[in-house]
Design an enzyme around this catalytic site. Structure first.
Site, PDB file in Angstrom:
ATOM      1  CB  SER A 244      -0.735   0.338   0.681  1.00  0.00           C
ATOM      2  OG  SER A 244      -0.149   0.243   2.424  1.00  0.00           O
ATOM      3  CE  LYS A 245      -1.757   6.413  -3.001  1.00  0.00           C
ATOM      4  NZ  LYS A 245      -3.055   7.418  -3.288  1.00  0.00           N
ATOM      5  NE  ARG A 246       0.351   0.548   6.027  1.00  0.00           N
ATOM      6  CZ  ARG A 246       1.335  -1.047   6.018  1.00  0.00           C
ATOM      7  NH1 ARG A 246       2.087  -0.279   7.096  1.00  0.00           N
ATOM      8  NH2 ARG A 246       0.410  -1.762   5.971  1.00  0.00           N
ATOM      9  CG  HIS A 247       4.446  -1.078   2.015  1.00  0.00           C
ATOM     10  ND1 HIS A 247       3.241  -1.536   1.972  1.00  0.00           N
ATOM     11  CD2 HIS A 247       4.905  -1.867   2.903  1.00  0.00           C
ATOM     12  CE1 HIS A 247       3.216  -2.701   2.671  1.00  0.00           C
ATOM     13  NE2 HIS A 247       4.016  -2.888   3.038  1.00  0.00           N
ATOM     14  N   GLY A 248       5.008   3.133   0.579  1.00  0.00           N
ATOM     15  CA  GLY A 248       5.913   4.335  -0.773  1.00  0.00           C
ATOM     16  C   GLY A 248       5.228   4.305  -1.602  1.00  0.00           C
TER      17      GLY A 248
END
Ligand code: GLU
Length: 479
Positions: A244-248
């Site tokens: 997800s966006k949390r990972h970049g």
């Protein structure tokens, strides 16, 4: 056997996610490997969330990756009449029924089921309506949906990736296929389109597995043989959680902006859940096509490892002729606010082997065009601290000796010779002269050989920067 027909069917409700791009890539590779047809179908039936802008971004992303299609793009929204006709046919054949339950009634049934501790399953009250009642309600203009009658029997298929998967019909609902506004629900639209487009293999993300038994039931009810299903594994972030966006960055466009080369991105995505066998990782397009099989798709989820992507990009970068990098690097330079019409080729040549992305190349080229742009990294700072006053002193001596070289002698051989003489005269190690020069010009302790660095930066800019850094660090300035 006729050649396979596969499709990529994105919903234009967002950007092109790396997971979607990977699905598209697998479909494309399979079509190319088998001599089949790759169909592109834009599933734009969610009218509120679908936009033309998203469609454009998806098409641009596919083109950037070199993923082509042989038919389409078809737009699902244009087939609403066929979806409706299929729903009505099922209704006429008593494989589906009108459901007049309102949203509130269904909500109540759901809460009651929850309170009783049982999973909600529509209780089929509208299936039991007498036909006069149905006619009465319909004629009175009461809104209704159409529900598909889900048999209790087992529904199983041999998934090309996971092997046998089976569901019990009795665990599934009589699901809605047509909304009260006459539009089809995803499961009906997709089956109707896949039948009409004669799709033989459905390759898509694992997250669709729970839809597949419903779709198989629809195929059967419509008198069609279901296609082969291949559910490709999920993509996880480095912490093992769903990417997800949390990972970049998760959008293909972000990687394009970061200066990842399309061929590297494609190679990297291909290996997310597919293995060509052996431990080869760098694969040219024709090799991937030749080696791609459904059997090579792995069951277990794949990890999106950004470091590996950058490594792979570095491999592609260093193999690329410098001419092909000039334009992309110039574009990045302009974005960095650097507008310099010097020939970039020698500068790119000098840094590309140590670079991981175009952006990284551009950053380093910018510093070589104007070393005043250099910012000290932690290693550069550590060197200055470790050397103490010797840093500025050696830099001053190097600058003074280099200043003796005329423009025409500003060549790698003479440059290294000059620095060697400085080291000898000081009884210093060559590294104690070279490293300060490198740090002064680049901010870092890692670069191309120092003599090459001085050569690409050029005489005037090098001397200016070395003197400036010598002065700032307590050494003697020559300029
Ligand atoms: N439009 C669906 C999605 O974007 C894909 C449907 C499918 O591949 O069957 O998830």
């Amino acid at each position: 056997m006729t050649a396979p027909r596969v499709r990529f069917a994105p919903s234009p409700t967002g950007y092109l996610h790396v997971g979607g791009a990977r699905t598209a890539l697998f479909n494309w590779l399979y079509a190319r490997h088998t001599g089949g047809t790759h169909v592109l179908r834009i599933e734009d039936t969610d009218r509120e969330r679908s936009t033309e802008e998203h469609t454009r971004i998806i098409l641009d992303g596919l083109r950037w990756l070199g993923i082509t299609w042989d038919e389409g793009p078809y737009f699902q929204g244009e087939y609403a009449a066929r979806h409706r006709a299929d729903a009505e046919r099922l209704l006429a054949e008593r494989k589906a029924y009108r459901c007049f339950c309102t949203r509130e009634e269904l909500e109540l049934q759901r809460t009651q089921a929850e309170a009783a501790g049982i999973g909600f399953r529509y209780d089929r009250r509208c299936l039991k309506l007498a036909s006069e009642e149905i006619v009465r309600r319909r004629d009175s203009g009461a809104p209704f949906t159409i529900r598909f009658i889900m048999d209790d029997q087992e529904i199983a298929w041999d998934d090309a990736v996971h092997g046998r998967i089976s569901f019990q019909g009795r665990d599934l609902d009589d699901f809605v296929i047509l909304r009260s506004d006459n539009t089809a629900i995803y499961n009906l639209a997709v089956v109707s389109d896949d039948i009409a487009m004669r799709i033989s293999h459905v390759m898509r993300g694992d997250d669709h597995i729970s839809n597949t038994p419903k779709q198989i039931a629809l195929y059967r009810a419509l008198g069609q043989r279901p296609p082969v299903f291949a559910h490709v594994p999920m993509i996880l972030g480095s912490d093992g959680k769903k990417l997800s966006k949390r990972h970049g960055a998760t959008a293909v466009g972000d990687y394009q902006e970061q200066g990842i080369l399309p061929a590297a991105m494609r190679n990297f995505l291909a290996l997310l859940g597919w293995s060509p066998g052996g431990d080869r990782e760098i694969l040219a397009e024709d090799e991937m096509i030749q080696l791609f099989t459904l059997e090579g798709i792995q069951k277990k989820s794949a990890v999106f490892d950004t470091t590996k992507l950058e490594w792979m990009n570095g491999q592609y970068l260093s193999a690329l002729p410098v001419e092909e990098l000039v334009e992309p690097v110039r574009r990045q330079l302009i974005r960095l606010g650097v507008d310099d019409d010097r020939d970039l080729r020698p500068l790119i040549e000098s840094v590309k082997a140590r670079s991981r992305t175009i952006l990284h190349v551009a950053d380093q080229v910018a510093v070589r065009l104007d070393p005043a742009r250099a910012t000290l990294d932690s290693k550069g700072e550590a060197l200055i601290r470790k050397m103490g006053p010797a840093f500025g002193r050696n830099l001053g001596l190097a600058a003074a000796a280099l200043a003796e070289l005329e423009d025409k002698d500003w060549q790698p051989d003479q440059l290294v010779e000059t620095l060697r003489r400085v080291a000898e005269s000081q009884q210093a190690k060559l590294g104690d002269i070279m490293q300060p020069v490198r740090v002064a010009l680049t901010g870092s302790t890692v670069s191309e050989p120092v003599n090459e660095l001085l050569a690409v930066v050029g005489r005037e800019r090098s001397l200016q920067r070395l003197s400036e850094m010598a002065r700032r660090n307590g050494g003697v300035s020559v300029a």
